[in-house]
Design a protein around this motif. Structure first.
Motif, mmCIF file in Angstrom:
data_model
loop_
_atom_site.group_PDB
_atom_site.id
_atom_site.type_symbol
_atom_site.label_atom_id
_atom_site.label_comp_id
_atom_site.label_asym_id
_atom_site.label_seq_id
_atom_site.Cartn_x
_atom_site.Cartn_y
_atom_site.Cartn_z
ATOM 1 N N THR A 107 37.438 49.510 43.055
ATOM 2 C CA THR A 107 36.610 49.793 44.237
ATOM 3 C C THR A 107 37.483 50.026 45.454
ATOM 4 O O THR A 107 38.606 49.512 45.530
ATOM 5 N N GLU A 108 36.938 50.795 46.394
ATOM 6 C CA GLU A 108 37.568 50.925 47.711
ATOM 7 C C GLU A 108 36.787 50.105 48.738
ATOM 8 O O GLU A 108 37.144 50.089 49.909
ATOM 9 N N SER A 109 35.709 49.426 48.286
ATOM 10 C CA SER A 109 34.894 48.630 49.213
ATOM 11 C C SER A 109 35.496 47.249 49.392
ATOM 12 O O SER A 109 35.623 46.485 48.438
ATOM 13 N N TYR A 110 35.834 46.932 50.625
ATOM 14 C CA TYR A 110 36.382 45.618 50.943
ATOM 15 C C TYR A 110 35.404 44.517 50.538
ATOM 16 O O TYR A 110 35.770 43.546 49.871
ATOM 17 N N THR A 111 34.131 44.693 50.927
ATOM 18 C CA THR A 111 33.121 43.665 50.657
ATOM 19 C C THR A 111 32.931 43.439 49.168
ATOM 20 O O THR A 111 32.872 42.299 48.703
ATOM 21 N N ASN A 112 32.855 44.533 48.403
ATOM 22 C CA ASN A 112 32.644 44.367 46.966
ATOM 23 C C ASN A 112 33.865 43.758 46.277
ATOM 24 O O ASN A 112 33.733 42.978 45.337
ATOM 25 N N ALA A 113 35.050 44.118 46.755
ATOM 26 C CA ALA A 113 36.264 43.527 46.184
ATOM 27 C C ALA A 113 36.244 42.013 46.367
ATOM 28 O O ALA A 113 36.465 41.249 45.427
ATOM 29 N N GLN A 114 35.940 41.561 47.596
ATOM 30 C CA GLN A 114 35.918 40.117 47.874
ATOM 31 C C GLN A 114 34.828 39.425 47.073
ATOM 32 O O GLN A 114 35.024 38.317 46.558
ATOM 33 N N LYS A 115 33.680 40.072 46.987
ATOM 34 C CA LYS A 115 32.557 39.483 46.252
ATOM 35 C C LYS A 115 32.935 39.287 44.782
ATOM 36 O O LYS A 115 32.670 38.241 44.186
ATOM 37 N N PHE A 116 33.557 40.296 44.203
ATOM 38 C CA PHE A 116 33.964 40.231 42.797
ATOM 39 C C PHE A 116 34.979 39.106 42.593
ATOM 40 O O PHE A 116 34.863 38.292 41.681
ATOM 41 N N LEU A 117 35.970 39.033 43.474
ATOM 42 C CA LEU A 117 36.986 37.971 43.389
ATOM 43 C C LEU A 117 36.350 36.588 43.489
ATOM 44 O O LEU A 117 36.739 35.653 42.798
ATOM 45 N N ASP A 118 35.347 36.466 44.371
ATOM 46 C CA ASP A 118 34.699 35.165 44.577
ATOM 47 C C ASP A 118 33.817 34.764 43.402
ATOM 48 O O ASP A 118 33.788 33.604 43.011
ATOM 49 N N GLU A 119 33.049 35.709 42.878
ATOM 50 C CA GLU A 119 31.940 35.323 42.003
ATOM 51 C C GLU A 119 32.212 35.470 40.518
ATOM 52 O O GLU A 119 31.469 34.929 39.695
ATOM 53 N N ILE A 120 33.235 36.218 40.151
ATOM 54 C CA ILE A 120 33.535 36.332 38.718
ATOM 55 C C ILE A 120 34.203 35.039 38.258
ATOM 56 O O ILE A 120 35.120 34.532 38.898
ATOM 57 N N ASP A 121 33.703 34.538 37.141
ATOM 58 C CA ASP A 121 34.194 33.277 36.590
ATOM 59 C C ASP A 121 35.180 33.594 35.458
ATOM 60 O O ASP A 121 34.785 33.783 34.309
ATOM 61 N N ALA A 122 36.444 33.680 35.803
ATOM 62 C CA ALA A 122 37.469 33.993 34.799
ATOM 63 C C ALA A 122 38.813 33.486 35.292
ATOM 64 O O ALA A 122 38.991 33.229 36.485
ATOM 65 N N ALA A 123 39.743 33.362 34.363
ATOM 66 C CA ALA A 123 41.077 32.869 34.717
ATOM 67 C C ALA A 123 41.770 33.824 35.685
ATOM 68 O O ALA A 123 42.458 33.397 36.606
ATOM 69 N N CYS A 124 41.605 35.142 35.471
ATOM 70 C CA CYS A 124 42.286 36.136 36.302
ATOM 71 C C CYS A 124 41.289 37.206 36.713
ATOM 72 O O CYS A 124 40.651 37.822 35.861
ATOM 73 N N VAL A 125 41.167 37.420 38.018
ATOM 74 C CA VAL A 125 40.237 38.420 38.522
ATOM 75 C C VAL A 125 41.025 39.434 39.345
ATOM 76 O O VAL A 125 41.739 39.063 40.279
ATOM 77 N N TYR A 126 40.913 40.707 38.970
ATOM 78 C CA TYR A 126 41.728 41.767 39.549
ATOM 79 C C TYR A 126 40.908 42.713 40.414
ATOM 80 O O TYR A 126 39.757 43.025 40.093
ATOM 81 N N VAL A 127 41.537 43.216 41.458
ATOM 82 C CA VAL A 127 41.014 44.368 42.176
ATOM 83 C C VAL A 127 42.007 45.512 41.981
ATOM 84 O O VAL A 127 43.217 45.338 42.233
ATOM 85 N N ASN A 128 41.512 46.629 41.500
ATOM 86 C CA ASN A 128 42.316 47.853 41.377
ATOM 87 C C ASN A 128 43.638 47.661 40.623
ATOM 88 O O ASN A 128 44.698 48.088 41.072
ATOM 89 N N ALA A 129 43.545 46.975 39.480
ATOM 90 C CA ALA A 129 44.720 46.861 38.614
ATOM 91 C C ALA A 129 44.246 46.634 37.189
ATOM 92 O O ALA A 129 43.108 46.204 36.953
ATOM 93 N N SER A 130 45.107 46.919 36.252
ATOM 94 C CA SER A 130 44.792 46.775 34.830
ATOM 95 C C SER A 130 44.780 45.299 34.436
ATOM 96 O O SER A 130 45.613 44.508 34.910
ATOM 97 N N THR A 131 43.870 44.936 33.544
ATOM 98 C CA THR A 131 43.820 43.559 33.042
ATOM 99 C C THR A 131 45.056 43.203 32.213
ATOM 100 O O THR A 131 45.307 42.027 31.939
ATOM 101 N N ARG A 132 45.830 44.208 31.829
ATOM 102 C CA ARG A 132 46.997 43.995 30.970
ATOM 103 C C ARG A 132 48.084 43.151 31.649
ATOM 104 O O ARG A 132 49.045 42.750 31.006
ATOM 105 N N PHE A 133 47.952 42.897 32.958
ATOM 106 C CA PHE A 133 48.987 42.110 33.653
ATOM 107 C C PHE A 133 48.846 40.601 33.454
ATOM 108 O O PHE A 133 49.689 39.841 33.924
ATOM 109 N N THR A 134 47.783 40.159 32.792
ATOM 110 C CA THR A 134 47.622 38.726 32.563
ATOM 111 C C THR A 134 48.626 38.264 31.510
ATOM 112 O O THR A 134 48.398 38.379 30.306
#
Lengths: 413, 413
Positions: B342-369
């Protein structure tokens, strides 16, 4: 509701509790404290039924004392809740954040654990204490109290539910398992699909059963076979003062000392004075070398050295050197609290390094192992295991973490 | 040796490993790395037997590939060990120390956990990796590898034992359970008297069995049903690049993406381009709204959304808004790694806050875990549970803590 339904409701509620603001949480806890006091009459009426049942069932005086509530005790519980409300909110702290060479910014953020289950016995104050600690940390809690306190617990839960409702919050922030059968506990322990953490608070039997049967991750709390080691270089007056305090200031608690280890060189000076101090107050179970100076003592068996008396009783072991003291303690202890009394810098450091326990003291009573005494402001219990939390557990122990990662299009090569 | 004897020997050795100096530990790990390379011929001969047995038993190509060692791979394993030796020693760090009003000084010090058990399957490199990580952190380790790699593992253990012996250290710093029967694992899981932590590394079946049956505290590692959410405000080129990377860069790993969640507003633009990108490479299982743009896709069942394919397959779900995306992901994920594009600041923060997972990414591949990608220098696994450690586990995850308390005669009033 079945156990599964209760756990599922907690699971469905967990993201709601997790998203509450600090203000919402603190206002609710303060409100709930006020409401408990307002509902004193109803709670005491319920408590009277439990007390009556308890007497009929022949509960011990100690158990009845824990079970009994008074207006004053309810005020005390409410004050404890207000103290929790006044603590800083530990949720959402990013303890560190760093940037990787590829530009990814990685932060470690504290988050609620989710759903916490607590199984406890006859202390109704736990109901309110545990609720406020779990709620403060954004967790949804499922409580399962013992049958002895059933009426009191339900009256307190009713009060908590009313407080939640009055603040427009879901009652499911705290759920209570009314079913007091053994099977209900067994089913509860298998609910790892919904429950993230299970904390048993109670006797060794309960804790062992939970450790053996739970599929939910468990934090063991509780049993303390705590030692005082009076070193060759001890200040004898201090050793007597600390031994007396650790053994007798409050006998029924896990941080009370149960065993004394004495260097053979100070035994002739220390033990006769101890015998005098404890005469008629504390029964001693000693090894043959110690019994020379403890004429009133009984012979210690191997079992005595491993026993958590929770009584005016103490085992006594003499040792040739500090290494033997450390081996003895590491063999018999429960990993709770151990103290050395010494003026030797080297021995103090050695004891701190080599004793395997949650709390290791130099020249202080083991009785300080306690969340409030440590300055945590609150305590959910004292962990004697090594994972997640060890020693007195404050709010931090009720948190997990997640990594938040800010990228700008990074892919892995 | 019986399982009980092996565990007891580890238990008796634990204070020896815990007391080793940083130099002793690092020298041993470097020596062990050199010795593994020196013993390449013996290890490869043992590996050849395992490979031959594996082919006869009809092991899959993937499994045989994991099992196979070459001189180059042994060099790689040794290099990994040398990297662990080069890391700072995290044992004994006092992360904070404070003074109480009564003068008690309380410090929180990192200490080894004690005895760590690791159950793993057909990857012989785990033998050396896990040993060096556990040894570096002052822990005694008990390894229990799968039958497919039995000969290779024993050859590697022989090499490790020789290295320990040559440095004058006890061989019991690493113990290996040779018994590959199912009963041996079952007995091992009940050894909480001797073993402080159990880490299962392997498939979902192994992990589930350990969680259900172990009386030793467990850290769950592994399964990852990871999502990429392409938000309404996504940069479409970036979304394609990251989805491709997360799905196809390496398919058999837990941090690969298994499911795509797409905002309905970008579906008409994003999905046709995705179909083109994945044509003949990745099979898609999509909901009806997505299938309008994914003509080659199959219909997704509820099971598809919960599946960790570990294959060139991916599920696709369209959503009306970010809240639906978050609910969907929190419902189906395994708490591993999730990304929003996303390019949305608000949605990025919301996703980081509300997703329940060990690693939560904005604009990057999950392969970095991954411990190395996170900069931890090493990795013992990726925890998908919330207690003790969550996400990639470096050396820190193999430590516990104890409180050290300096007094000058304090007793509790």
């Amino acid at each position: 509701m079945t156990i599964e339904e209760i756990c599922q409701r907690a699971y469905e509620n967990k993201y709601i509790t997790a998203k509450l603001s600090t203000t919402q949480k603190d206002e609710l806890i303060n409100r709930a404290a006020d409401d408990l006091v307002k509902n004193t009459t109803q709670i005491l009426a319920a408590n009277e039924i439990d007390m009556k049942n308890g007497k009929e069932r022949g509960l011990s005086q100690g158990l009845l004392d824990r079970l009994k509530l008074t207006a004053e005790r309810i005020e005390g519980v409410a004050d404890g809740m207000r103290q929790v409300a006044a603590l800083p909110d530990p949720v959402g702290e990013v303890s560190r954040m760093w940037t990787r060479p590829n530009g990814l910014r990685i932060g470690k953020k504290s988050v609620p654990i989710g759903v916490i289950g607590v199984i406890y016995e006859a202390r109704p104050n736990v109901t309110a204490d545990v609720f406020s600690l779990c709620f403060k940390t954004g967790n949804t809690v499922i409580l399962r109290g013992g049958s002895a306190a059933a009426n009191t617990n339900i009256a307190m839960i009713d009060s908590l539910h009313a407080s939640l409702k009055s603040q427009g919050l879901p009652e499911d922030c705290v759920l209570y398992i009314e079913d007091t059968t053994h099977e209900s506990v067994n089913r509860f322990m298998k609910m790892d699909k919904y429950v993230d953490l299970l904390i048993p608070r109670g006797g060794a039997g309960l804790i062992r059963s939970v450790v053996e049967n739970s599929t939910i991750p468990v934090i063991e709390t509780g049993t303390g076979n705590c030692h005082i080691y009076v070193d060759e270089y001890a200040d004898i007056d201090m050793a007597l003062r600390i031994t007396d305090n650790a053994k007798t200031q409050r006998i029924g608690v896990c941080n009370a000392a149960e065993s004394l280890v004495v260097h053979e060189k100070v035994a002739p000076v220390f033990l006769p004075r101890l015998a005098e101090l404890f005469k008629g107050r504390v029964e001693l179970f000693a090894d043959p070398a110690a019994r020379k100076y403890l004429t009133d003592s009984a012979e210690a068996t191997d079992e005595d050295f491993g026993r958590e008396y929770l009584d005016y009783k103490m085992s006594v072991k003499t040792v040739h050197d500090i290494d033997e003291a450390i081996s003895h303690i590491n063999h018999y202890n429960t990993g709770h609290s151990e103290a050395i009394i010494t003026e030797s810098y080297t021995n103090a450091q050695k004891f701190l390094d080599e004793i395997d326990a949650a709390c290791v003291y130099v020249n202080a009573s083991t009785r300080f192992t306690d969340g409030n005494e440590f300055g945590f402001g609150a305590e959910i219990g004292i962990s004697t295991q090594k994972l997640h939390a060890r020693g007195p557990m404050g709010l931090e122990a009720l948190l997990s973490s997640k990594y938040i990662i800010y990228g700008n299009g990074q892919i892995r090569e």
